[in-house]
Write an enzyme that holds these catalytic residues in place. Structure first.
Site, mmCIF file in Angstrom:
data_model
loop_
_atom_site.group_PDB
_atom_site.id
_atom_site.type_symbol
_atom_site.label_atom_id
_atom_site.label_comp_id
_atom_site.label_asym_id
_atom_site.label_seq_id
_atom_site.Cartn_x
_atom_site.Cartn_y
_atom_site.Cartn_z
ATOM 1 N N SER A 155 -91.117 16.529 -5.697
ATOM 2 C CA SER A 155 -89.676 16.376 -5.478
ATOM 3 C C SER A 155 -89.246 14.929 -5.266
ATOM 4 C CB SER A 155 -89.218 17.218 -4.283
ATOM 5 O OG SER A 155 -89.741 16.702 -3.075
ATOM 6 N N LYS A 180 -87.608 13.638 1.898
ATOM 7 C CA LYS A 180 -86.443 13.411 1.044
ATOM 8 C C LYS A 180 -85.844 12.038 1.364
ATOM 9 C CE LYS A 180 -86.721 17.749 -0.355
ATOM 10 N NZ LYS A 180 -87.302 18.060 -1.692
#
Length: 231
Positions: A45, A114
């Protein structure tokens, strides 16, 4: 007398080695508890900033006492159920002990990594006429995006609440981030209190050793939120 002297020498050597090992373990534990902690990257990701199987070191002094900023890559606890349920791994006391003292990276399935796109009070929107994300009206040029990925295929228009952040993966087409969880608990926002720290270094594999950039230049022209003096 010679054999006895030799035996005493061996005992002293063993005590010295044991002392060094204990000191090393204590220092490693203190560093892991208060300064830095190692984590393992299990997914794509955050490609190409972070690759699958990378080991990273996280600065535990962010967000307190060091401020959290837009662009920081953060590790946070999954308190909102973003991660899918996985089968529990068999207990490995040796690995768990080495992870506890900081000699092995945390490979648990309880954390996510993230990039912070919006902080408290920010108005974050996708997307403008050029397909770019805007923060407080300023369009972002995002060089960290995975090659060929768009800024976002999911539209959103949010204002980040107090004590929260809006996070997104660099590989937007492969990241179940704030966008994916807008309808879930917390509206897709991450509690600042759930943030373990800021990723600062990729330490493994050897051919990927280097710093993890926050790309502060991407956000330097973003104005402060309305009603906010400064961050």
């Amino acid at each position: 007398m010679a054999p006895k002297q030799k035996k005493r020498g061996l005992g002293a050597w063993l005590r010295e080695v044991l002392t060094i090992v204990v000191i090393a373990l204590v220092l490693s534990f203190l560093i892991k508890t208060f300064l830095f902690r190692a984590f393992y990257i299990p997914s794509g990701s955050m490609e190409e900033t972070l690759e699958i199987n990378d080991r990273i070191f996280v600065n535990l002094l962010v967000p307190q006492p060091i401020d959290l900023n837009r662009g920081d890559v953060v590790v946070f606890k999954d308190t909102k159920g973003w991660l899918p349920q996985t089968a529990e791994k068999p207990a490995n006391p040796v690995r768990e002990a080495l992870t506890f003292v900081g000699l092995l990276p945390d490979e648990s399935q309880q954390h996510l990594v993230k990039r912070v796109i919006g902080t408290e009070g920010d108005h974050v929107v996708c997307c403008d006429a050029d397909g770019k994300i805007t923060v407080n009206g300023e369009a972002l040029d995002e060089p960290y995006l995975y090659p060929g990925a768009t800024a976002s295929d999911i539209p959103f228009d949010v204002v980040v609440p107090e004590g929260k952040v809006w996070v997104m993966g660099d590989h937007r087409n492969a990241s179940a981030d704030s966008r994916e969880h807008q309808a879930g608990e917390g509206g897709g926002f991450v509690d600042v209190g759930d943030i373990e720290g800021k990723a600062v270094v990729t330490a493994w594999p050897l051919n990927r050793i280097g710093g993890v950039s926050s790309y502060s230049e991407v956000f330097e022209n973003v104005p402060e939120p309305e009603g906010s003096s400064s961050k």
